[in-house]
Design a protein around this motif. Structure first.
Motif, PDB file in Angstrom:
ATOM      1  N   ARG A   1      19.835  12.919 -12.072  1.00  0.00           N
ATOM      2  CA  ARG A   1      19.175  12.022 -11.135  1.00  0.00           C
ATOM      3  C   ARG A   1      17.806  12.570 -10.750  1.00  0.00           C
ATOM      4  O   ARG A   1      17.674  13.757 -10.476  1.00  0.00           O
ATOM      5  CB  ARG A   1      20.051  11.814  -9.892  1.00  0.00           C
ATOM      6  N   PHE A   2      16.825  11.673 -10.713  1.00  0.00           N
ATOM      7  CA  PHE A   2      15.459  12.094 -10.397  1.00  0.00           C
ATOM      8  C   PHE A   2      14.802  11.104  -9.441  1.00  0.00           C
ATOM      9  O   PHE A   2      14.740   9.902  -9.723  1.00  0.00           O
ATOM     10  CB  PHE A   2      14.620  12.173 -11.676  1.00  0.00           C
ATOM     11  N   ASN A   3      14.322  11.628  -8.314  1.00  0.00           N
ATOM     12  CA  ASN A   3      13.467  10.832  -7.450  1.00  0.00           C
ATOM     13  C   ASN A   3      12.131  10.594  -8.135  1.00  0.00           C
ATOM     14  O   ASN A   3      11.580  11.508  -8.769  1.00  0.00           O
ATOM     15  CB  ASN A   3      13.182  11.552  -6.131  1.00  0.00           C
ATOM     16  N   ILE A   4      11.602   9.393  -7.992  1.00  0.00           N
ATOM     17  CA  ILE A   4      10.223   9.109  -8.392  1.00  0.00           C
ATOM     18  C   ILE A   4       9.500   8.758  -7.106  1.00  0.00           C
ATOM     19  O   ILE A   4       9.645   7.651  -6.568  1.00  0.00           O
ATOM     20  CB  ILE A   4      10.160   7.975  -9.427  1.00  0.00           C
ATOM     21  N   ALA A   5       8.768   9.721  -6.588  1.00  0.00           N
ATOM     22  CA  ALA A   5       8.161   9.610  -5.268  1.00  0.00           C
ATOM     23  C   ALA A   5       6.813  10.313  -5.258  1.00  0.00           C
ATOM     24  O   ALA A   5       6.527  11.151  -6.115  1.00  0.00           O
ATOM     25  CB  ALA A   5       9.081  10.232  -4.215  1.00  0.00           C
ATOM     26  N   SER A   6       6.001   9.980  -4.276  1.00  0.00           N
ATOM     27  CA  SER A   6       4.708  10.644  -4.130  1.00  0.00           C
ATOM     28  C   SER A   6       4.794  11.852  -3.209  1.00  0.00           C
ATOM     29  O   SER A   6       3.972  12.764  -3.295  1.00  0.00           O
ATOM     30  CB  SER A   6       3.667   9.661  -3.576  1.00  0.00           C
ATOM     31  N   GLY A   7       5.786  11.839  -2.302  1.00  0.00           N
ATOM     32  CA  GLY A   7       5.881  12.898  -1.315  1.00  0.00           C
ATOM     33  C   GLY A   7       4.980  12.667  -0.111  1.00  0.00           C
ATOM     34  O   GLY A   7       4.847  13.533   0.747  1.00  0.00           O
ATOM     35  N   ASN A   8       4.365  11.474  -0.048  1.00  0.00           N
ATOM     36  CA  ASN A   8       3.503  11.102   1.083  1.00  0.00           C
ATOM     37  C   ASN A   8       3.929   9.737   1.608  1.00  0.00           C
ATOM     38  O   ASN A   8       4.581   8.969   0.891  1.00  0.00           O
ATOM     39  CB  ASN A   8       2.033  11.026   0.654  1.00  0.00           C
ATOM     40  N   THR A   9       3.557   9.431   2.850  1.00  0.00           N
ATOM     41  CA  THR A   9       3.874   8.113   3.388  1.00  0.00           C
ATOM     42  C   THR A   9       2.611   7.440   3.930  1.00  0.00           C
ATOM     43  O   THR A   9       1.648   8.099   4.315  1.00  0.00           O
ATOM     44  CB  THR A   9       4.903   8.178   4.532  1.00  0.00           C
ATOM     45  N   HIS A  10       2.670   6.117   3.950  1.00  0.00           N
ATOM     46  CA  HIS A  10       1.644   5.283   4.568  1.00  0.00           C
ATOM     47  C   HIS A  10       2.370   4.207   5.371  1.00  0.00           C
ATOM     48  O   HIS A  10       3.404   3.687   4.945  1.00  0.00           O
ATOM     49  CB  HIS A  10       0.757   4.618   3.512  1.00  0.00           C
ATOM     50  N   SER A  11       1.825   3.860   6.494  1.00  0.00           N
ATOM     51  CA  SER A  11       2.425   2.783   7.274  1.00  0.00           C
ATOM     52  C   SER A  11       2.087   1.443   6.632  1.00  0.00           C
ATOM     53  O   SER A  11       1.061   1.288   5.961  1.00  0.00           O
ATOM     54  CB  SER A  11       1.925   2.810   8.720  1.00  0.00           C
ATOM     55  N   ILE A  12       2.941   0.450   6.864  1.00  0.00           N
ATOM     56  CA  ILE A  12       2.648  -0.902   6.391  1.00  0.00           C
ATOM     57  C   ILE A  12       1.347  -1.381   7.028  1.00  0.00           C
ATOM     58  O   ILE A  12       0.554  -2.080   6.402  1.00  0.00           O
ATOM     59  CB  ILE A  12       3.807  -1.856   6.731  1.00  0.00           C
ATOM     60  N   ARG A  13       1.123  -0.979   8.276  1.00  0.00           N
ATOM     61  CA  ARG A  13      -0.124  -1.351   8.947  1.00  0.00           C
ATOM     62  C   ARG A  13      -1.340  -0.795   8.199  1.00  0.00           C
ATOM     63  O   ARG A  13      -2.358  -1.474   8.037  1.00  0.00           O
ATOM     64  CB  ARG A  13      -0.110  -0.846  10.388  1.00  0.00           C
ATOM     65  N   ASN A  14      -1.243   0.451   7.726  1.00  0.00           N
ATOM     66  CA  ASN A  14      -2.345   1.050   6.981  1.00  0.00           C
ATOM     67  C   ASN A  14      -2.611   0.302   5.683  1.00  0.00           C
ATOM     68  O   ASN A  14      -3.777   0.094   5.294  1.00  0.00           O
ATOM     69  CB  ASN A  14      -2.038   2.517   6.687  1.00  0.00           C
ATOM     70  N   ILE A  15      -1.548  -0.116   5.014  1.00  0.00           N
ATOM     71  CA  ILE A  15      -1.692  -0.918   3.790  1.00  0.00           C
ATOM     72  C   ILE A  15      -2.444  -2.201   4.101  1.00  0.00           C
ATOM     73  O   ILE A  15      -3.393  -2.586   3.395  1.00  0.00           O
ATOM     74  CB  ILE A  15      -0.307  -1.246   3.193  1.00  0.00           C
ATOM     75  N   LEU A  16      -2.031  -2.880   5.171  1.00  0.00           N
ATOM     76  CA  LEU A  16      -2.664  -4.136   5.552  1.00  0.00           C
ATOM     77  C   LEU A  16      -4.128  -3.927   5.911  1.00  0.00           C
ATOM     78  O   LEU A  16      -5.009  -4.682   5.465  1.00  0.00           O
ATOM     79  CB  LEU A  16      -1.915  -4.756   6.729  1.00  0.00           C
ATOM     80  N   GLU A  17      -4.415  -2.904   6.698  1.00  0.00           N
ATOM     81  CA  GLU A  17      -5.794  -2.651   7.111  1.00  0.00           C
ATOM     82  C   GLU A  17      -6.687  -2.328   5.923  1.00  0.00           C
ATOM     83  O   GLU A  17      -7.854  -2.739   5.884  1.00  0.00           O
ATOM     84  CB  GLU A  17      -5.822  -1.522   8.136  1.00  0.00           C
ATOM     85  N   THR A  18      -6.153  -1.616   4.944  1.00  0.00           N
ATOM     86  CA  THR A  18      -6.941  -1.308   3.744  1.00  0.00           C
ATOM     87  C   THR A  18      -7.261  -2.579   2.981  1.00  0.00           C
ATOM     88  O   THR A  18      -8.410  -2.789   2.549  1.00  0.00           O
ATOM     89  CB  THR A  18      -6.183  -0.320   2.841  1.00  0.00           C
ATOM     90  N   LEU A  19      -6.276  -3.452   2.819  1.00  0.00           N
ATOM     91  CA  LEU A  19      -6.520  -4.721   2.126  1.00  0.00           C
ATOM     92  C   LEU A  19      -7.528  -5.576   2.894  1.00  0.00           C
ATOM     93  O   LEU A  19      -8.426  -6.180   2.296  1.00  0.00           O
ATOM     94  CB  LEU A  19      -5.207  -5.487   1.951  1.00  0.00           C
ATOM     95  N   LEU A  20      -7.421  -5.615   4.215  1.00  0.00           N
ATOM     96  CA  LEU A  20      -8.370  -6.396   5.024  1.00  0.00           C
ATOM     97  C   LEU A  20      -9.789  -5.861   4.866  1.00  0.00           C
ATOM     98  O   LEU A  20     -10.753  -6.634   4.847  1.00  0.00           O
ATOM     99  CB  LEU A  20      -7.951  -6.367   6.490  1.00  0.00           C
TER     100      LEU A  20
END
Length: 319
Positions: free
Chosen positions: A238-257
């Protein structure tokens, strides 16, 4: 040359994976439940509902794959609550159908079963990065069915069939359905820019933090896992495929805006709110890095720019 069969090839990840594998020089066989909605980057295209065991046996007998990447699944969590029977039939019983067909028709094939980080469930409440030894505590029918699929397929591995299990974290990119948050944001922005809706984005919960990946990086991880030598497969299934970092959904939205010239307002839509007591979900990716050398390379900003460009093109085609 690998002859690789991809189930669910018509989906968001499947389309990108076909391209990734073709570029790596593999013979790609796309397996879809129905006709492809648009051309696939595949050398061969087979149609089969994987819930139909007899039809799947025939497809595997025709394809004779050396490798299989099993993507086909019900992946939308609200859908798993609304139709748990369909979810379990697709995510568990159809996976058994696949392994039985491979056992009889292509027993030497290497199978990559794509599970989900959702299997960790309540273990995310610690707020710490989860690794492959973290307890699995599913919190929805989708996650439970994926864990059941892992157990069922793991039994075939125990009996000698070759393969591994991937647990990808949230991945985003072109062709993802707008029922998912990031695609929904980008689509609404593109529609507003085109004058097809008011300059208002309707959103759900923005406070959750998630481990986001570009779908292209995820597909490259799958390619790396398919190339694992036998001794490393035996060390870990079994292997995780992850970045090891997090971003808030709000940050995603603000970047797109920030990528749009329009001044857009944001309104919370009660119908888009999905109860969750998991404020942070983050993965430990040391196992796959150590086994394969894989690491995510595409910056989130670049992913979101591509996503918005894709939806602008989709919306523009409708005008």
């Amino acid at each position: 040359m690998h002859c690789t069969l991809i189930t669910g090839a018509n989906g968001f990840v499947g389309r990108q994976l076909c391209r990734t594998l073709q570029h790596s020089g593999q013979h790609v066989i796309a397996l879809t439940a129905g006709a492809a909605t648009s051309p696939l980057a595949a050398d061969q295209h087979l149609q089969c509902d994987i819930r139909n065991a007899d039809a799947l046996h025939q497809a595997i007998a025709l394809a004779r794959p050396t490798h299989v990447i099993h993507l086909a699944a019900i992946t939308h969590i609200p859908t798993s609550f609304a139709d748990p029977q369909l979810t379990w039939q697709t995510n568990v019983m159809a996976s058994l159908n696949l392994m039985e067909a491979l056992r009889r028709r292509a027993p030497d094939a290497f199978t990559l079963f794509v599970s989900s980080s959702e299997v960790y469930g309540a273990s995310f409440k610690s707020g710490l990065p989860v690794d492959e030894q973290t307890a699995c505590q599913p919190m929805n029918p989708y996650a439970a069915s994926k864990l059941a699929g892992e157990i069922a397929i793991g039994e075939y591995f125990r009996q000698g069939m070759r393969g591994v299990i991937a647990r990808p974290f949230n991945h985003i990119g072109e062709n993802q359905s707008p029922i998912f948050a990031t695609a929904s944001f980008a689509r609404q922005i593109a529609r507003a820019e085109a004058g097809l809706q008011p300059p208002i984005l309707r959103v759900g919960n923005l406070e959750a933090h998630r481990d986001f990946l570009d779908v292209q990086d995820v597909c490259k991880a799958y390619l790396k896992l398919m190339e694992l030598p036998c001794e490393k497969v035996e060390q870990s299934r079994r292997f995780n495929i992850a970045s090891g970092n997090t971003h808030s959904i709000r940050n995603i939205l603000e970047t797109l805006l920030s990528l749009s010239p329009l001044q857009l307002s944001v309104e919370q839509d009660p119908e888009r709110l999905r109860p969750s007591d998991i404020p942070v979900a983050i993965g430990d990716n040391r196992a796959i890095r150590q086994a394969t050398g894989w690491q995510p390379l595409i910056p989130l900003q670049d992913t979101l720019q591509r996503l918005l460009t894709f939806w602008r093109a989709q919306v523009g085609a409708l005008i």
